[in-house]
Design a protein around this motif. Sequence first.
Motif, mmCIF file in Angstrom:
data_model
loop_
_atom_site.group_PDB
_atom_site.id
_atom_site.type_symbol
_atom_site.label_atom_id
_atom_site.label_comp_id
_atom_site.label_asym_id
_atom_site.label_seq_id
_atom_site.Cartn_x
_atom_site.Cartn_y
_atom_site.Cartn_z
ATOM 1 N N PRO A 1 3.703 16.240 -0.174
ATOM 2 C CA PRO A 1 2.581 16.056 -1.331
ATOM 3 C C PRO A 1 3.246 16.967 -2.736
ATOM 4 O O PRO A 1 3.892 17.932 -2.767
ATOM 5 C CB PRO A 1 1.328 16.953 -0.847
ATOM 6 C CG PRO A 1 1.821 17.807 0.214
ATOM 7 C CD PRO A 1 3.112 17.163 0.794
ATOM 8 N N LYS B 1 -1.409 24.432 4.958
ATOM 9 C CA LYS B 1 -2.252 23.098 5.231
ATOM 10 C C LYS B 1 -1.186 22.033 5.296
ATOM 11 O O LYS B 1 -1.561 21.031 6.230
ATOM 12 C CB LYS B 1 -2.787 22.835 3.685
ATOM 13 C CG LYS B 1 -3.758 21.850 3.533
ATOM 14 C CD LYS B 1 -4.387 21.727 2.230
ATOM 15 C CE LYS B 1 -5.065 20.554 1.755
ATOM 16 N NZ LYS B 1 -4.452 20.035 0.630
ATOM 17 N N ASN B 2 -0.305 21.828 4.857
ATOM 18 C CA ASN B 2 0.713 20.742 4.760
ATOM 19 C C ASN B 2 1.730 20.751 6.314
ATOM 20 O O ASN B 2 1.981 19.629 6.630
ATOM 21 C CB ASN B 2 1.754 20.518 3.495
ATOM 22 C CG ASN B 2 0.599 19.780 2.526
ATOM 23 O OD1 ASN B 2 0.132 18.926 2.396
ATOM 24 N ND2 ASN B 2 0.638 20.789 1.439
ATOM 25 N N ASN C 1 7.093 14.956 7.000
ATOM 26 C CA ASN C 1 5.962 14.912 6.217
ATOM 27 C C ASN C 1 6.412 14.215 4.802
ATOM 28 O O ASN C 1 7.666 14.396 4.486
ATOM 29 C CB ASN C 1 5.613 16.269 5.627
ATOM 30 C CG ASN C 1 4.773 16.911 6.757
ATOM 31 O OD1 ASN C 1 4.459 16.300 7.627
ATOM 32 N ND2 ASN C 1 4.638 18.069 6.821
#
Length: 241
Positions: free
Chosen positions: A186, A21-22, A183
């Motif tokens: 998260p 996902k990330n 990124n």
Amino acid sequence: KNNLNLKFIHIGKTGGSFLTKNFNLSQYHHHRNYIQNEKYIIWIRNPLKRFVSAFYFVYDIINFDIQNIDIKNLNLVNCLSPYRIKFKIKKGYTFTKRYDYLVNYFKNPNYLAESITSENQEEKKLALELMYSNIEHIFKGIGWYLYNGEFIEKNCKNILFVGSQENMINDVQKLDNIIGKKNKIPKLRENKNKHDKHLSKKAIQNLLEFYKNTDYKALETLMKYEFISKKLLDEYRTYNI
């Protein structure tokens, strides 16, 4: 950078959904029809812990309460596998009737692992049937995806990075640097699983033996090519909750 041929080998219960996902990775998951000239990212986890997680993953989906559930509103926040729950609502079983039966027969990973060498022949037979069933993550482990190490021997020059679930934060940052995504990492999803993760000495011994020529053979090959350390491999032969 051209990451078009970058592929993530998503071994179940290693934190792969978070990574896919990330990092927006193209993945191999539940299948291994690899093609040549790809670059690979692999994520691993202690096989004993992965086994416990894999067992409870299917157990929880099979026993998910479908009463009063809104089929149109299923997502990964309110259930583990929207696809499987929809399937269960339509068919009345979750994977296959037999697979559901076997998982519910054992109820917990310790009983299943101990039963691999049970003196009760019927129990042993059922345990081995479940352990060898290629429906889900219990059997499809590190060894399955990596052809018990042969995949690494053949593709060692194409493996870009091997990360581990145990070192998730650090390894995600390393991966970020390698593939140049930068990124904002998260927060990891908290595991709300409240199951009993106890494994007896006998269960651990049986699992070490069961995965000896599969998961551990693959991990030994990863160590041989210096993708993982001997320290990590040694830790992977022990089990602490």
